[in-house]
Motif scaffolding. Structure first.
Motif, short mmCIF file in Angstrom:
data_model
loop_
_atom_site.label_atom_id
_atom_site.label_comp_id
_atom_site.label_asym_id
_atom_site.label_seq_id
_atom_site.Cartn_x
_atom_site.Cartn_y
_atom_site.Cartn_z
N THR A 100 0.84 -1.20 0.00
CA THR A 100 0.00 0.00 0.00
C THR A 100 0.88 1.26 0.00
OG1 THR A 100 -0.09 -0.05 2.41
CG2 THR A 100 -1.88 -1.14 1.21
N LEU A 101 1.93 1.19 -0.74
CA LEU A 101 2.87 2.30 -0.79
C LEU A 101 2.37 3.35 -1.78
CD1 LEU A 101 6.20 0.27 -0.91
CD2 LEU A 101 5.26 1.46 1.05
N LYS A 102 2.28 4.58 -1.32
CA LYS A 102 1.88 5.69 -2.17
C LYS A 102 2.72 6.91 -1.80
CE LYS A 102 -2.91 4.38 -3.04
NZ LYS A 102 -4.33 4.78 -2.91
N PRO A 103 3.42 7.49 -2.75
CA PRO A 103 4.21 8.70 -2.43
C PRO A 103 3.29 9.88 -2.13
CG PRO A 103 4.29 8.25 -4.77
CD PRO A 103 3.61 7.08 -4.14
N CYS A 104 3.67 10.67 -1.16
CA CYS A 104 2.86 11.80 -0.74
C CYS A 104 3.37 13.10 -1.37
CB CYS A 104 2.86 11.92 0.78
SG CYS A 104 4.50 12.18 1.48
N ASN A 105 2.51 14.12 -1.31
CA ASN A 105 2.84 15.46 -1.82
C ASN A 105 3.25 15.44 -3.29
OD1 ASN A 105 2.38 16.56 0.74
ND2 ASN A 105 4.50 16.20 1.36
N VAL A 106 2.56 14.63 -4.07
CA VAL A 106 2.83 14.57 -5.52
C VAL A 106 1.95 15.61 -6.20
CG1 VAL A 106 2.82 13.12 -7.57
CG2 VAL A 106 3.38 12.14 -5.35
N PRO A 107 2.51 16.51 -7.01
CA PRO A 107 1.67 17.52 -7.70
C PRO A 107 0.74 16.87 -8.70
CG PRO A 107 3.96 17.66 -8.42
CD PRO A 107 3.95 16.72 -7.27
#
Length: 302
Positions: A189-196
């Motif tokens: 459930t990995l999702k990078p944060c603060n992606v524009p």
């Protein structure tokens, strides 16, 4: 080659026999004489001393000036920390002659110097290491940690274009790693944060049309222009407010009533005040004359 070249007369006979044997070997072709013979250069041996328990402030320049009293100093080095550039408390001094280095080590060993007992040891040429003076010389103004810190600060203060490029590359790498995990069958459930929003397609694997990208670029440019205009307007308003604050409240007033602006003039000076009084008196006289004429006309009519 002359046969009577021996330095000692007792060894002359032995020397002549050796010369004859060499000449026979040369004539028989067993030996060859080199015409362009170059003698090997003799490596100069320098004198090196180790100095320990160095006091604070006694560094390269001070050491060179102090040890000049013994003889010619060719090189000086203080061992310093790579992180801070501060002295580790020991160093090396190189003299032109080994005899001078021996004398300096003997005289300065166990010498009380600025409340420190110096430790001076002579290092013979056989035990001298070549890497003593080949390493970089650090100081408190120039050391590796400071250089790396400058590079890190320069990387942090990037331009907007470089930031966009770096974020795109990092997102592509993250996407590749997530794909590898999916191929291996690993659930995550990995999702990078603060992606524009403009770069979400790099993670989802979608492609954006060139027209849409151009529109986004144009909208960004327009937003930048509007923001610049807003900044200019704010600057002008701030300047006007400063000017109004500097002025007297009595000299400049703006009254807002029914969308109309009324301005009270500043108080006139002494000369202006006299002139205004004269004009007002003249106008009053004119008004009185007119009223008198009107009254006379009414009387005549009646």
């Amino acid at each position: 080659m002359a046969e009577n070249v021996a330095l000692q007369q007792s060894k002359q006979n032995k020397f002549t026999k050796q010369v004859k044997n060499i000449k026979q070997k040369v004539s028989n072709g067993l030996l060859q004489i080199q015409d362009d013979f170059k003698p090997q250069k003799h490596k100069r041996q320098y004198g090196l001393i180790y100095i320990g328990h160095l006091p604070h402030g006694f560094y390269e320049e001070e050491m060179k000036e102090y040890f000049k009293q013994f003889g010619v100093v060719t090189n000086v080095r203080v061992s310093r920390s790579r992180k801070t550039g501060k002295s580790k408390g020991f160093g090396f001094v190189q003299f032109l002659h080994p005899e001078v280095a021996q004398v300096a080590a003997e005289t300065m060993d166990n010498y009380l110097f600025f409340n420190r007992r110096l430790v001076c040891k002579y290092i013979p040429p056989e035990k001298q290491q070549k890497s003593v003076f080949t390493k970089a010389v650090w100081s408190t103004q120039n050391y590796p940690l400071k250089i790396s810190r400058k590079m890190h600060i320069a990387k942090r203060n990037l331009s907007q274009k470089k930031i966009v490029v770096s974020t795109k590359t990092s997102l592509k790498k993250i996407k590749m790693k997530l794909n590898k995990l999916a191929e291996l069958g690993i659930q995550h459930t990995l999702k990078p944060c603060n992606v524009p929003d403009d770069m979400q397609h790099l993670l989802e694997g979608r492609s954006i049309d060139s027209s849409n990208s151009r529109k986004t670029v144009s909208t960004k440019l327009n937003d930048n222009i509007i923001s610049k205009n807003d900044i200019n307007i704010k600057m002008q308003r701030a300047k006007i407010s400063e000017i109004c604050q500097n002025l007297n409240s009595k000299s400049f007033k703006i009254l807002k009533k029914n969308r109309t602006k009324k301005m009270t003039l500043p108080a006139p000076s002494f000369m202006q005040n006299d002139r205004l009084k004269r004009l007002a008196a003249a106008e009053l006289l004119k008004g009185d004359l007119v009223n008198k004429v009107v009254k006379l006309k009414n009387k005549i009519k009646t």
